[in-house]
Design a protein around this motif. Structure first.
Motif, PDB file in Angstrom:
ATOM      1  N   HIS A   1       0.860  -1.179   0.000  1.00  0.00           N
ATOM      2  CA  HIS A   1       0.000   0.000   0.000  1.00  0.00           C
ATOM      3  C   HIS A   1       0.899   1.232   0.000  1.00  0.00           C
ATOM      4  N   ALA A   2       0.833   1.989  -1.087  1.00  0.00           N
ATOM      5  CA  ALA A   2       1.679   3.180  -1.217  1.00  0.00           C
ATOM      6  C   ALA A   2       1.365   4.170  -0.110  1.00  0.00           C
ATOM      7  N   GLY A   3       2.365   4.962   0.235  1.00  0.00           N
ATOM      8  CA  GLY A   3       2.164   5.987   1.248  1.00  0.00           C
ATOM      9  C   GLY A   3       1.212   7.067   0.767  1.00  0.00           C
ATOM     10  N   LYS A   4       0.696   7.831   1.691  1.00  0.00           N
ATOM     11  CA  LYS A   4      -0.221   8.923   1.358  1.00  0.00           C
ATOM     12  C   LYS A   4       0.568  10.114   0.806  1.00  0.00           C
ATOM     13  N   ASP A   5      -0.025  10.792  -0.160  1.00  0.00           N
ATOM     14  CA  ASP A   5       0.574  12.026  -0.657  1.00  0.00           C
ATOM     15  C   ASP A   5       0.355  13.134   0.368  1.00  0.00           C
ATOM     16  N   VAL A   6       1.325  14.025   0.454  1.00  0.00           N
ATOM     17  CA  VAL A   6       1.254  15.161   1.375  1.00  0.00           C
ATOM     18  C   VAL A   6       1.335  16.448   0.557  1.00  0.00           C
ATOM     19  N   THR A   7       0.353  17.303   0.697  1.00  0.00           N
ATOM     20  CA  THR A   7       0.314  18.563  -0.042  1.00  0.00           C
ATOM     21  C   THR A   7       0.713  19.711   0.877  1.00  0.00           C
ATOM     22  N   LEU A   8       1.683  20.490   0.421  1.00  0.00           N
ATOM     23  CA  LEU A   8       2.202  21.602   1.209  1.00  0.00           C
ATOM     24  C   LEU A   8       1.597  22.935   0.773  1.00  0.00           C
ATOM     25  N   THR A   9       1.772  23.942   1.605  1.00  0.00           N
ATOM     26  CA  THR A   9       1.356  25.299   1.270  1.00  0.00           C
ATOM     27  C   THR A   9       2.369  25.996   0.361  1.00  0.00           C
ATOM     28  N   ILE A  10       3.543  25.383   0.181  1.00  0.00           N
ATOM     29  CA  ILE A  10       4.603  25.956  -0.643  1.00  0.00           C
ATOM     30  C   ILE A  10       4.118  26.152  -2.083  1.00  0.00           C
ATOM     31  N   ASP A  11       4.451  27.289  -2.666  1.00  0.00           N
ATOM     32  CA  ASP A  11       4.199  27.562  -4.080  1.00  0.00           C
ATOM     33  C   ASP A  11       5.511  27.363  -4.822  1.00  0.00           C
ATOM     34  N   LEU A  12       5.571  26.352  -5.703  1.00  0.00           N
ATOM     35  CA  LEU A  12       6.821  25.996  -6.366  1.00  0.00           C
ATOM     36  C   LEU A  12       7.422  27.178  -7.127  1.00  0.00           C
ATOM     37  N   ASP A  13       6.598  27.918  -7.849  1.00  0.00           N
ATOM     38  CA  ASP A  13       7.116  29.047  -8.631  1.00  0.00           C
ATOM     39  C   ASP A  13       7.677  30.136  -7.726  1.00  0.00           C
ATOM     40  N   LEU A  14       6.983  30.413  -6.619  1.00  0.00           N
ATOM     41  CA  LEU A  14       7.485  31.427  -5.696  1.00  0.00           C
ATOM     42  C   LEU A  14       8.737  30.928  -4.986  1.00  0.00           C
TER      43      LEU A  14
END
Length: 607
Positions: free
Chosen positions: A248-261
């Protein structure tokens, strides 16, 4: 006289009778011995089957049935828009079957594997012994090996009993060292890691997050092991798959970081030692966090040697997240001193104080940064020109207790609550008790004077300073900085400091004046953005000064706070740090121009 003789048959009969008796005795003896032997064997068989049957079946099965554990794919780390910051790629790893050979037979195989992989025999043998020669589990001895090594092993595999090359997912950071301190890195468990996680079902060779989000969200990212139970022949070849457990793959984690910024902030800081933090002042979401020097977390997708580790550690501590370390905040702290003066009631919004080249306190001259003073100034003018002698008087007027109280209300001297809490310093808000314990002196009035302009023993992190600017920007709410986009509790957590409207107005006007006619005018000349900010230059005796600049925009309804910090950069905050803040702000409000500029930087020829 007639002689009567016994018939011959009588004598023969007597001899035959004695022979028959002895023969029966021999047969009975043989039968008895046989019975004893069979009884012993039967008893032993019964003992083995009934008393030790389970154990013996396990021993037999372990020689015939083996486990092929399969490591789960680690969950991805994504930016706020779903772009991948950390993912996985397929790679080849080398495993050993401990049961494939007897302990004494491994030496020749290990020597050959060592030669092909260029790994010391002692290192391979140590891992084999840690797992145990009777273990049915495979032992990983190398990760992410080159195609050349895969070929070399394949060519020699007939002579390498118990050696297997298999494909597995390894961690991949597509942007290299970008956001390295936020993301962290992964690596195989050490002995210390095993001791820290006794109940978490980790095995030798498991990969675990070592810092950053990789460590902080390890339980979400790691996933669940699976594998196959297989039957093997005498040569160790798989002849039948007996069963399989899905990984069972791990859960994805979404950050507040903006890649472009984040890219824009990384470009702005460049190779200079320091940090940049950008946050949403309304909810504490961290939009970018940069620390330099940095490291490439991809290095740890393969095992690195002790020499490589030492080399990484020796270059200006690249694993230290400078955005979370304490430094004197210098004149940026005048935001707190202004608030303490106005909220205490000891100074009115209309207060005007004389400023001068210096003031004398306790026999010591405390100078103004321009060595001349700025004449009579109110709060707005004093912030605009960053008059030290003005704020010395405010600090002495409110007293050390009030100034310290407001410093702590702004969040200084305690961790912010960010998810990287294990790597965050609390900073330091000194007081009389601390000074007597650490310096063996009482608190002097001069300590209050120093603290009023962010000097002395005061220590604040760039993230804490960003929180201070957020309070000034959003009208008096202390927000909780956070990196997890789905962390609703952190997003909505705000503490009202209940500042007077006049306090907020003066902060906005004074900080806006810094950029428009004040100490940072040159750095923001020509911008179309409405920006409010404050510079700071902190002495670091015996070394170059630290420099700061913090800002928010737009002034009337702020959407972003940016703080730039230069560690021992020399110069001034307005000249060194302010241009970096401007670059990040323009990237936020004009992303198309920023991306074009970023592309030009990437495409530019290099010497």
């Amino acid at each position: 006289m007639t002689l009567i003789q016994s018939p011959p048959t009588t004598i023969a009969h007597q001899k035959h009778a004695r022979s028959v008796g002895r023969k029966h005795q021999a047969l009975m003896l043989m039968f008895g011995v046989t019975a004893i032997i069979l009884g012993g064997l039967g008893g032993r068989l019964a003992y083995l089957q009934l008393m030790q049957g389970h154990q013996n079946r396990e021993m037999a099965e372990s020689n015939r049935i083996r486990l092929l554990p399969k490591q789960p794919e680690r969950g991805k780390i994504l930016d706020r828009t779903g772009k991948i910051l950390a993912g996985s790629r397929l790679s080849h790893s080398v495993f050993l079957w401990p049961l494939a050979q007897k302990k004494a037979e491994w030496s020749q195989t290990l020597a050959r594997v060592s030669q092909i992989l260029n790994i010391p025999v002692a290192d391979i043998q140590k891992r084999l012994e840690q797992e145990g020669y009777n273990s049915p589990y495979r032992v990983r001895i190398a990760r992410s090996i080159s195609p050349q090594k895969v070929t070399a092993l394949a060519e020699n595999i007939g002579e390498l009993d118990g050696v297997q090359v298999d494909a597995e997912a390894v961690r991949n950071y597509p942007n290299g060292d970008l956001a390295a301190h936020v993301l962290g890195y992964t690596g195989e468990l050490t002995d210390d890691d095993f001791k820290k996680h006794p109940q978490d079902n980790y095995r030798l060779g498991d990969v675990i997050g070592q810092m950053g989000i990789e460590s902080a969200r390890e339980q979400d990212l790691r996933g669940e092991w699976g594998g196959q139970q297989v039957e093997v022949d005498g040569a160790g070849n798989v002849v039948k798959i007996l069963g399989e457990k899905q990984t069972h793959a791990g859960k994805d984690v979404t950050l507040t970081i903006d890649l472009d910024l984040q890219k824009a902030a990384e470009t702005a800081l460049g190779n200079r030692k320091g940090a940049i933090v950008a946050i949403d002042p309304n909810n504490g979401a961290i939009l970018a966090m940069v620390s330099r020097p940095a490291f490439d977390p991809n290095l740890f997708s393969t095992r690195i040697s002790e020499k490589q580790w030492e080399r990484l550690q020796s270059t200006d501590h690249p694993f230290v997240n400078r955005a979370l370390q304490g430094y004197p905040p210098a004149s940026t702290f005048k935001i707190v001193t202004t608030t303490a003066g106005l909220e205490s009631g000891k100074f009115s919004p209309d207060t005007v104080l004389a400023t001068s080249a210096s003031i004398r306190v306790g026999g010591i001259d405390f100078g103004d940064w321009n060595h001349a003073g700025f004449g009579p100034q109110g709060f707005v003018g004093a912030l605009t020109w960053s008059s030290d002698t003005f704020f010395y008087q405010i600090g002495m007027g409110v007293g050390d207790q009030t100034l310290i109280q407001w410093t702590r209300r702004f969040g200084f001297g305690q961790k912010t609550g960010i998810e990287l809490g294990n790597e965050e310093a609390a900073g330091l808000v000194p007081d009389d008790e601390w000074k007597q314990k650490e310096v063996h002196e009482s608190w002097f009035l001069g300590d209050t004077v120093n603290m009023s302009i962010g000097q002395g023993f005061l220590q604040c992190t760039p993230l804490q300073v960003a929180g201070m600017f957020a309070i000034a920007a959003n009208g008096g709410y202390r927000v909780k900085p956070h990196l997890l986009k789905d962390n609703e509790a952190a997003q909505t957590w705000r503490e009202a400091l209940k500042l007077k409207p006049e306090t907020v107005r003066i902060l906005h006007e004074g900080l806006h004046g810094v950029v428009n006619g004040g100490t940072a005018t040159a750095a923001f000349s020509g911008t179309d953005l409405a920006i409010a900010g404050k510079s700071g230059t902190a002495e670091d005796f015996g070394r170059e000064s630290h420099t700061w600049f913090g800002a928010f925009s737009p002034v009337d309804k702020p959407k972003i706070v940016v703080v730039a910090f230069g560690e021992n950069s020399g110069g001034g905050g307005g000249s060194f740090a302010a241009p970096m803040v401007r670059q990040v702000l323009e990237a936020y409000f004009h992303p198309d121009k920023a991306q074009k500029k970023q592309a030009e930087v990437v495409a530019a020829p290099r010497d």
